[in-house]
Motif scaffolding. Structure first.
Motif, PDB file in Angstrom:
ATOM      1  N   SER A 182      12.466 -14.081   0.150  1.00  0.00           N
ATOM      2  CA  SER A 182      10.892 -13.973  -0.129  1.00  0.00           C
ATOM      3  C   SER A 182      10.220 -12.804   0.684  1.00  0.00           C
ATOM      4  O   SER A 182       9.548 -12.038   0.276  1.00  0.00           O
ATOM      5  N   ASP A 183      10.697 -12.663   1.734  1.00  0.00           N
ATOM      6  CA  ASP A 183      10.200 -11.460   2.597  1.00  0.00           C
ATOM      7  C   ASP A 183      10.295 -10.013   1.963  1.00  0.00           C
ATOM      8  O   ASP A 183       9.634  -9.184   2.336  1.00  0.00           O
ATOM      9  N   VAL A 184      11.596 -10.036   1.116  1.00  0.00           N
ATOM     10  CA  VAL A 184      11.742  -8.847   0.555  1.00  0.00           C
ATOM     11  C   VAL A 184      10.759  -8.192  -0.195  1.00  0.00           C
ATOM     12  O   VAL A 184      10.664  -6.986  -0.227  1.00  0.00           O
ATOM     13  N   TRP A 185      10.056  -9.183  -0.758  1.00  0.00           N
ATOM     14  CA  TRP A 185       8.826  -8.528  -1.824  1.00  0.00           C
ATOM     15  C   TRP A 185       8.139  -7.767  -0.910  1.00  0.00           C
ATOM     16  O   TRP A 185       7.547  -6.481  -1.230  1.00  0.00           O
ATOM     17  N   ASP A 186       7.466  -8.245   0.179  1.00  0.00           N
ATOM     18  CA  ASP A 186       6.450  -7.544   0.976  1.00  0.00           C
ATOM     19  C   ASP A 186       7.197  -6.174   1.492  1.00  0.00           C
ATOM     20  O   ASP A 186       6.557  -5.083   1.781  1.00  0.00           O
ATOM     21  N   ALA A 187       8.241  -6.268   2.043  1.00  0.00           N
ATOM     22  CA  ALA A 187       9.155  -5.241   2.648  1.00  0.00           C
ATOM     23  C   ALA A 187       9.129  -4.058   1.670  1.00  0.00           C
ATOM     24  O   ALA A 187       8.803  -2.972   2.027  1.00  0.00           O
ATOM     25  N   LEU A 188       9.565  -4.302   0.525  1.00  0.00           N
ATOM     26  CA  LEU A 188       9.742  -3.269  -0.697  1.00  0.00           C
ATOM     27  C   LEU A 188       8.121  -2.685  -0.928  1.00  0.00           C
ATOM     28  O   LEU A 188       8.356  -1.256  -1.137  1.00  0.00           O
ATOM     29  N   ARG A 189       7.531  -3.458  -0.898  1.00  0.00           N
ATOM     30  CA  ARG A 189       5.946  -2.804  -1.275  1.00  0.00           C
ATOM     31  C   ARG A 189       5.399  -1.749  -0.130  1.00  0.00           C
ATOM     32  O   ARG A 189       4.754  -0.901  -0.444  1.00  0.00           O
ATOM     33  N   HIS A 190       6.154  -1.754   1.243  1.00  0.00           N
ATOM     34  CA  HIS A 190       5.870  -1.057   2.142  1.00  0.00           C
ATOM     35  C   HIS A 190       6.990   0.231   2.226  1.00  0.00           C
ATOM     36  O   HIS A 190       6.748   1.443   2.149  1.00  0.00           O
ATOM     37  N   THR A 191       8.438  -0.119   1.834  1.00  0.00           N
ATOM     38  CA  THR A 191       9.133   0.831   2.032  1.00  0.00           C
ATOM     39  C   THR A 191       9.271   2.006   0.925  1.00  0.00           C
ATOM     40  O   THR A 191       9.749   2.960   0.899  1.00  0.00           O
ATOM     41  N   ASP A 192       9.000   1.267  -0.254  1.00  0.00           N
ATOM     42  CA  ASP A 192       9.107   2.092  -1.399  1.00  0.00           C
ATOM     43  C   ASP A 192       7.583   2.405  -2.238  1.00  0.00           C
ATOM     44  O   ASP A 192       7.422   2.838  -3.268  1.00  0.00           O
ATOM     45  N   GLU A 193       6.694   2.441  -1.208  1.00  0.00           N
ATOM     46  CA  GLU A 193       5.316   2.979  -1.515  1.00  0.00           C
ATOM     47  C   GLU A 193       5.421   4.264  -2.095  1.00  0.00           C
ATOM     48  O   GLU A 193       6.015   5.201  -1.610  1.00  0.00           O
ATOM     49  N   ASP A 194       4.695   4.514  -3.151  1.00  0.00           N
ATOM     50  CA  ASP A 194       4.393   5.772  -3.822  1.00  0.00           C
ATOM     51  C   ASP A 194       3.463   6.510  -2.879  1.00  0.00           C
ATOM     52  O   ASP A 194       2.290   6.150  -2.762  1.00  0.00           O
ATOM     53  N   PRO A 195       3.793   7.666  -2.342  1.00  0.00           N
ATOM     54  CA  PRO A 195       3.315   8.540  -1.416  1.00  0.00           C
ATOM     55  C   PRO A 195       1.891   9.216  -2.062  1.00  0.00           C
ATOM     56  O   PRO A 195       0.853   9.214  -1.258  1.00  0.00           O
ATOM     57  N   ASN A 196       1.852   9.179  -3.410  1.00  0.00           N
ATOM     58  CA  ASN A 196       0.655   9.728  -3.965  1.00  0.00           C
ATOM     59  C   ASN A 196      -0.356   8.729  -4.493  1.00  0.00           C
ATOM     60  O   ASN A 196      -1.300   8.963  -5.128  1.00  0.00           O
ATOM     61  N   ASN A 197       0.059   7.401  -4.277  1.00  0.00           N
ATOM     62  CA  ASN A 197      -0.829   6.319  -4.891  1.00  0.00           C
ATOM     63  C   ASN A 197      -0.458   5.034  -3.907  1.00  0.00           C
ATOM     64  O   ASN A 197       0.568   4.143  -4.208  1.00  0.00           O
ATOM     65  N   THR A 198      -1.094   4.742  -2.941  1.00  0.00           N
ATOM     66  CA  THR A 198      -0.588   3.689  -1.927  1.00  0.00           C
ATOM     67  C   THR A 198      -0.590   2.298  -2.794  1.00  0.00           C
ATOM     68  O   THR A 198      -0.273   1.281  -2.029  1.00  0.00           O
ATOM     69  N   GLY A 199      -1.019   2.125  -3.619  1.00  0.00           N
ATOM     70  CA  GLY A 199      -1.374   1.071  -4.292  1.00  0.00           C
ATOM     71  C   GLY A 199      -0.219   0.576  -5.056  1.00  0.00           C
ATOM     72  O   GLY A 199      -0.067  -0.595  -5.768  1.00  0.00           O
ATOM     73  N   ASN A 200       0.839   1.680  -5.071  1.00  0.00           N
ATOM     74  CA  ASN A 200       1.967   1.289  -6.012  1.00  0.00           C
ATOM     75  C   ASN A 200       3.136   1.625  -5.403  1.00  0.00           C
ATOM     76  O   ASN A 200       3.316   1.983  -4.129  1.00  0.00           O
ATOM     77  N   VAL A 201       4.417   1.127  -6.138  1.00  0.00           N
ATOM     78  CA  VAL A 201       5.640   1.450  -5.482  1.00  0.00           C
ATOM     79  C   VAL A 201       6.460   2.409  -6.713  1.00  0.00           C
ATOM     80  O   VAL A 201       6.066   2.431  -7.948  1.00  0.00           O
ATOM     81  N   LEU A 202       7.324   3.001  -6.019  1.00  0.00           N
ATOM     82  CA  LEU A 202       8.165   3.944  -7.103  1.00  0.00           C
ATOM     83  C   LEU A 202       9.226   3.252  -7.364  1.00  0.00           C
ATOM     84  O   LEU A 202      10.017   2.537  -6.838  1.00  0.00           O
ATOM     85  N   LEU A 203       9.876   2.997  -8.714  1.00  0.00           N
ATOM     86  CA  LEU A 203      10.733   2.323  -9.071  1.00  0.00           C
ATOM     87  C   LEU A 203      12.211   3.328  -9.217  1.00  0.00           C
ATOM     88  O   LEU A 203      11.944   4.377  -9.559  1.00  0.00           O
ATOM     89  N   LEU A 204      13.194   2.697  -8.706  1.00  0.00           N
ATOM     90  CA  LEU A 204      14.440   3.592  -8.447  1.00  0.00           C
ATOM     91  C   LEU A 204      14.841   4.114  -9.578  1.00  0.00           C
ATOM     92  O   LEU A 204      14.982   5.623  -9.529  1.00  0.00           O
ATOM     93  N   TYR A 205      15.176   3.548 -10.933  1.00  0.00           N
ATOM     94  CA  TYR A 205      15.960   4.237 -11.921  1.00  0.00           C
ATOM     95  C   TYR A 205      15.034   4.848 -12.905  1.00  0.00           C
ATOM     96  O   TYR A 205      15.320   5.956 -13.484  1.00  0.00           O
ATOM     97  N   THR A 206      13.869   4.577 -13.013  1.00  0.00           N
ATOM     98  CA  THR A 206      12.894   5.377 -14.167  1.00  0.00           C
ATOM     99  C   THR A 206      12.082   6.184 -13.092  1.00  0.00           C
ATOM    100  O   THR A 206      11.406   7.317 -13.902  1.00  0.00           O
ATOM    101  N   GLY A 207      11.727   6.047 -12.089  1.00  0.00           N
ATOM    102  CA  GLY A 207      10.979   6.975 -11.229  1.00  0.00           C
ATOM    103  C   GLY A 207       9.361   6.728 -11.337  1.00  0.00           C
ATOM    104  O   GLY A 207       8.380   7.348 -10.998  1.00  0.00           O
ATOM    105  N   ASN A 208       9.034   5.413 -12.404  1.00  0.00           N
ATOM    106  CA  ASN A 208       7.859   5.019 -12.660  1.00  0.00           C
ATOM    107  C   ASN A 208       6.952   4.651 -11.575  1.00  0.00           C
ATOM    108  O   ASN A 208       7.764   4.022 -10.482  1.00  0.00           O
TER     109      ASN A 208
END
Length: 375
Positions: A182-208
């Motif tokens: 369960s902790d992983v959800w919040d951790a990924l919101r931080h580790t994979d945050e989109d540097p150009n849009n801090t409300g988003n995450v970047l998806l690994l395979y699509t780059g979306n």
């Protein structure tokens, strides 16, 4: 006109802003009055370790993550302290948990004025020296010139190669904080945050880039991809390998399902839902921009999980169609590691995992040369 400019400049320099010492360094009180975002050089005594907005440890230190500085070596009032956040390259030499004898030492810190623990602080430290001129090693930064962190974190691995290097790196990164799934959800919101849009995450395979909170199990949401497929070792989502965020990444639900538990290799048919991605019956080839990221995550897992303390022994095979605690394909992963070098997103992610979540690092991000030295 030149004479008038010099007069105005002199007035601004000598009367505007906080006073500066003869050596050009700010005292702690002067630095505390300086605006956030300003480059500063602060001189003060180490008086403890801040651990909350209202607490500074002055004995029995519990971390190396920060220092409190004051103008008086005997200061106990937090209102008279400035807090210095220590990034990873400074913790070994300057953290009080490792070096309690530094308590009361007078040092000079270069960095950027910014709030820390909701208090006047200094972050993004660029140098630390003792006022005596004994730098202690902390002012050297990472020392690699390529953004990697080396120094004392990996010092025990110096000069080693092959299995000996693999084993020593395992010893370095083995003990760390384990998250719940369960902790992983919040951790990924931080580790994979989109540097150009801090409300988003970047998806690994699509780059979306997708909202941090559009997560779950439905189409067009994102979920938690185990880059080392969890069936390759049957560790599931249990704490440890199943929740290690060094290999967990946000991915589109449909793409995650399509990748399934395939090994990694070149070739196959184009996969429509992810650009420049290919797959066949036993392998998955991601887009070029993340090939190296994938490889370095797999290398990390093969070193971190070595079969001791009742854990799995994960190993990289040089073929596809693997089963059990194996994942392939080694030769392809090494090619991807070379063709897609470490970038700033990976370095930042590694730093966040180390400082905010697990307390360990991916050696192959910090030292790409370790790959060839081991495999």
């Amino acid at each position: 006109m030149k004479k008038l400019f010099l007069i105005v400049f002199s007035l601004v320099f000598f009367t505007g802003g906080p006073a500066v010492s003869a050596a050009g360094n700010l005292s702690v009180q002067e630095a505390m009055q300086t605006s956030n975002g300003t480059d500063v050089i602060v001189e003060g005594y180490i008086v403890g370790v801040p651990v909350s907005q209202s607490t500074v440890e002055q004995s029995n230190f519990s971390s190396n993550y920060a220092l409190a500085l004051a103008d008086d070596a005997g200061e106990t009032d937090m209102n008279n302290m400035i807090l210095v956040k220590l990034d990873s390259e400074y913790r070994y030499e300057w953290g009080l948990q490792n070096n309690p004898g530094l308590m009361g030492e007078k040092i000079v810190v270069g960095g950027i004025r910014d709030a820390y623990f909701g208090h006047e602080g200094v972050e993004y430290v660029s140098s630390i020296t003792k006022t005596s001129g004994d730098c202690g090693g902390g002012d050297t930064g990472s020392g690699d010139g390529d953004g990697s962190t080396s120094g004392d974190y990996y010092s025990s691995a110096d000069g080693l190669t092959g299995d000996a290097l693999k084993q020593e790196l395992h010893n370095v990164i083995d003990d760390h904080t384990e998250l719940t799934y369960s902790d992983v959800w919040d951790a990924l919101r931080h580790t994979d945050e989109d540097p150009n849009n801090t409300g988003n995450v970047l998806l690994l395979y699509t780059g979306n880039s997708i909202s941090k909170y559009e997560n779950g199990g439905y189409v067009d949401e994102w979920n938690r991809e185990h880059v080392w497929a969890k069936s390759h070792g049957d560790f599931g989502t249990s704490m440890g390998a199943g929740t290690d965020i060094h290999h967990l990444r946000p991915t589109d639900v449909s793409v995650n399902s399509a990748r399934s538990n395939l090994d990694f290799d070149n070739g196959g048919s184009a996969y429509a839902d992810a650009p420049d991605t290919y797959s066949d019956s036993d392998s998955w080839e991601p887009r070029d921009e993340v090939k190296g990221d994938v490889a370095r995550m797999i290398f990390y897992m093969a070193v971190r999980y070595e079969g001791d303390q009742g854990e799995l022994d994960l190993e990289i095979a040089d073929y596809t169609g693997t089963s059990g605690p194996y994942l392939g394909k080694l030769s392809t992963l090494k090619q991807w590691h070379e063709s897609d070098p470490v970038d700033s997103f990976e370095r930042n992610r590694n730093e966040i995992i180390f400082s905010d979540y697990q307390g360990n690092r991916n050696p192959f991000i910090d030292h790409p040369e370790y790959v060839e030295q081991i495999w």
